[in-house]
Design an enzyme around this catalytic site. Structure first.
Site, short mmCIF file in Angstrom:
data_model
loop_
_atom_site.label_atom_id
_atom_site.label_comp_id
_atom_site.label_asym_id
_atom_site.label_seq_id
_atom_site.Cartn_x
_atom_site.Cartn_y
_atom_site.Cartn_z
N ASP A 109 -5.57 -3.36 -27.79
CA ASP A 109 -6.11 -2.60 -26.67
C ASP A 109 -7.51 -2.13 -27.07
O ASP A 109 -7.65 -1.25 -27.94
CB ASP A 109 -5.18 -1.40 -26.40
CG ASP A 109 -5.31 -0.85 -25.00
OD1 ASP A 109 -6.43 -0.83 -24.47
OD2 ASP A 109 -4.27 -0.42 -24.45
N ASP A 211 -9.72 -1.56 -21.96
CA ASP A 211 -9.54 -0.26 -21.34
C ASP A 211 -10.73 0.09 -20.45
O ASP A 211 -11.88 -0.14 -20.82
CB ASP A 211 -9.43 0.77 -22.48
CG ASP A 211 -9.02 2.14 -22.01
OD1 ASP A 211 -7.91 2.27 -21.46
OD2 ASP A 211 -9.80 3.09 -22.19
N GLU A 273 -8.53 -3.65 -17.51
CA GLU A 273 -8.04 -2.56 -16.67
C GLU A 273 -9.16 -2.23 -15.69
O GLU A 273 -10.19 -1.69 -16.08
CB GLU A 273 -7.71 -1.33 -17.51
CG GLU A 273 -7.09 -0.22 -16.67
CD GLU A 273 -7.23 1.18 -17.29
OE1 GLU A 273 -6.39 2.03 -16.97
OE2 GLU A 273 -8.17 1.42 -18.06
N HIS A 342 1.72 2.68 -19.09
CA HIS A 342 1.81 3.95 -19.81
C HIS A 342 1.08 5.08 -19.09
O HIS A 342 1.01 6.18 -19.62
CB HIS A 342 1.22 3.75 -21.20
CG HIS A 342 -0.23 3.39 -21.14
ND1 HIS A 342 -0.69 2.20 -20.62
CD2 HIS A 342 -1.34 4.08 -21.49
CE1 HIS A 342 -1.99 2.17 -20.66
NE2 HIS A 342 -2.43 3.30 -21.18
N ASP A 343 0.49 4.80 -17.96
CA ASP A 343 -0.26 5.83 -17.24
C ASP A 343 0.44 6.34 -15.98
O ASP A 343 -0.04 7.29 -15.37
CB ASP A 343 -1.63 5.28 -16.82
CG ASP A 343 -2.56 5.11 -18.00
OD1 ASP A 343 -2.45 5.89 -18.96
OD2 ASP A 343 -3.41 4.20 -17.96
C1 GLC Z 1 -7.07 4.05 -19.53
C2 GLC Z 1 -5.79 4.13 -20.32
C3 GLC Z 1 -5.36 5.55 -20.41
C4 GLC Z 1 -6.43 6.34 -21.11
C5 GLC Z 1 -7.78 6.16 -20.42
C6 GLC Z 1 -8.91 6.66 -21.26
O1 GLC Z 1 -6.91 4.41 -18.22
O2 GLC Z 1 -4.83 3.29 -19.75
O3 GLC Z 1 -4.13 5.71 -21.05
O4 GLC Z 1 -6.10 7.69 -21.12
O5 GLC Z 1 -8.04 4.82 -20.16
O6 GLC Z 1 -9.14 5.78 -22.32
#
Ligand code: GLC
Length: 544
Positions: A109, A211, A273, A342-343
């Site tokens: 990641d 990310d 993402e 995970h969010d």
């Molecule tokens: C993304 C991740 C999340 C994290 C954020 C900041 O959205 O999925 O878990 O808190 O980025 O890096």
């Protein structure tokens, strides 16, 4: 050993089933209550290997790098290491080798938008205005009237600027104040970050989940974000749009630069993402000159849409989401689907208003694995894990942008029904869920959701139309989402998802054979052209 061969070719990812694994919560091997890399190695057979395994082709590990863990690893203090909670470099090398031995590709990641405030680059940067690393981050003076440099908000709430007393300037952080944003307009940052990719690709990593892809390049003048026309006082809408700092057009150029690095390592890939309209998302795959962007960009519409959690389970939404995605991805590209991560609250908990979340989760397994494109399973979905209630005293997640934070969907994987769930010899970092939800209980039960996942993954392998075929939405009863998967020279398949809690009629263009049904007691075998589909049932039918 029953180890299937790895998918072949540089475009293996086009046919792969991915599995997202949260390393803190997969398996603890050293009795500290926190999952680790050795634990993952110990549990790889669940994913692919001996005996009855899930059969996934690739895993994505949420961040494993050294980090003060303010945002559980999304605050990286060294892109080239392993957090001691998770192990060391030697264990990471072993994990890579063990994955590859089983035919599993492995993604890390990569967090390019921001570092930890403890990263040496930022410690340097904040030390003085003239430090060579100063311009690696985004520093600005207050406006002449003393107000913040602009009106940007942090994703986790509050202003996106924090004043640093030592040098009297503000630095930008799109998330926590411990996560300062890198300055991707500085070529030295771009080079250094590209090198972090090369470092891992040389070590054998197969690719990256990227990310917050869409925020790395901001408006050159950091212009204020415009007021959201749909906002009014008290509304759930954000007050400002994100046009200056999300999907800003220059970000696509940075994406092509990242792609060029990946292309130095044939067979590697990245999934981004990204958030935005289907068109904005489609642009991440490439420019008009071809697919020169990310290999895949997540479509989150089954998780949240326009910032709102997706809780509907109705055929009309499915038609809209799938048709929009199909229309938006450029020719030759594939949509990329996830029903959880995970969010966000886990699928079952989002769809359980009438206590029937488990039935919907079974249908969702079929939908996820039968859609055209690349599916991502979130760990625990395959055994029907739901959100776990976390007592206030044990809350961990600093980001409370949706109550009660993101801990409920990050609890330890449940391997067996014992008090420790087979996860850890000591109290785990987050509490366990109900004991009956576990791998061991599902493993040999042909009616279990785990067996259903395995069969659905198996069918994708067996029928090329399901793995690679085109998708056409079919006319159907309003409560039944129906689509066809077809590939020249191969038998076509019809997929039916009844989203109603009552029986509905379904009709097919030609009779077929039921390959799979989401109902534990559902019948396989021949079907006529007209038949009944059970409450919340999903079916896969093969023709010819
Ligand atoms: C993304 C991740 C999340 C994290 C954020 C900041 O959205 O999925 O878990 O808190 O980025 O890096």
């Amino acid at each position: 050993m029953n180890v299937a061969l790895a998918l072949e070719g540089n475009d293996w990812w086009r046919r792969a089933v991915f599995y997202q694994l949260y390393p803190r919560s997969f398996q603890d091997s050293n009795a500290d209550g926190i999952g680790d890399l050795q634990g993952i190695i110990d549990r790889l057979d669940h994913l692919r290997g001996r005996g009855d395994s899930l059969g996934v082709d690739a895993v994505w590990l949420s961040p494993t790098f050294p980090s003060p863990m303010k945002d559980f690893g999304y605050d990286v203090s060294d892109y080239l290491g392993v957090h001691p909670d998770f192990g060391d470099m030697a264990t990471m090398d072993r994990l890579i080798a063990e994955c590859h031995r089983r035919g599993i590709r492995i993604l890390l990641d990569w967090v390019p938008n921001h570092t930890s405030d403890q990263h040496p680059w930022f410690l340097d940067s904040r030390s003085s205005r003239s430090n060579p690393h100063r311009d690696w981050y985004i520093w600005r003076d207050a406006r002449p009237d003393g107000s913040l440099p602009n009106n940007w908000r942090a994703v986790f709430g509050g202003p996106a600027w924090t004043r640093d007393e030592a040098t009297g300037q503000y630095y930008l952080h799109s998330f926590l104040e411990e996560q300062p944003d890198l300055n991707w307009r500085n070529p030295a940052v771009v080079d250094a970050m590209h090198d972090t990719l090369r470092f891992w690709l040389r070590r054998g990593i197969d690719g990256f989940r990227i990310d917050v892809m869409g925020m790395i390049v901001k408006h050159p003048d950091l212009a204020d974000n415009p007021l959201n026309p749909h906002w009014s006082p008290g509304s759930a809408e954000p007050k400002f749009l994100w046009s200056s700092n999300r999907n800003y057009p220059d970000v696509y150029e940075a994406v092509r630069g990242i792609r060029a690095v990946l292309d130095e390592f044939p067979g590697s890939m990245a999934v981004g993402e990204v958030f935005g309209t289907p068109d904005e998302i489609a642009r991440y795959y490439g420019s008009r000159s071809g697919l020169d962007g990310l290999h895949l960009a997540f479509n989150f519409q089954f998780i949240h849409e326009h910032g709102h959690v997706f809780t509907a389970w109705d055929a009309e939404s499915m038609r809209r989401i799938v048709q929009n995605a199909e229309a938006a991805v450029p020719p030759g590209a594939l949509p990329c689907w996830a029903f959880g991560n995970h969010d966000r609250s886990r699928f079952i908990s989002r769809h359980d208003h009438d206590g029937r979340g488990h039935e919907r989760a079974r249908a969702a397994a079929v939908l996820l694995l039968m859609l055209r494109g690349v599916p991502f399973i979130y760990y625990g979905e395959e055994i029907g894990m739901a959100d776990v209630g976390i007592p206030d005293s044990r809350l961990q997640d600093p980001a409370r942008f949706h109550t009660p934070g993101r801990d409920p969907e990050r609890t330890p994987m449940q391997w067996d029904g014992s008090p420790s769930r087979g996860f850890s010899a000591v109290e785990p970092w987050l509490p366990y869920g109900p004991a009956d939800v576990n791998v061991a209980a599902r493993q040999h039960d042909p009616a279990s959701i785990l067996a259903l996942y395995r069969r659905a993954i198996g069918l994708r392998r067996e029928f090329r139309s399901l793995e690679q075929g085109s998708l056409r939405v079919l006319p159907s009863h309003p409560d039944v989402f129906a689509f066809e998967r077809s590939l020249a020279g191969e038998p076509s398949a019809t997929v039916l998802i009844n989203t109603a809690t009552g029986v509905r009629r379904a009709s097919l263009h030609s009779p077929g054979r039921v390959l799979l049904t989401s109902r534990a007691a559902g019948a396989a075998g021949q079907t006529g052209q007209d038949f009944e589909i059970g409450p919340l049932e999903a079916m896969v039918i093969i023709h010819g």
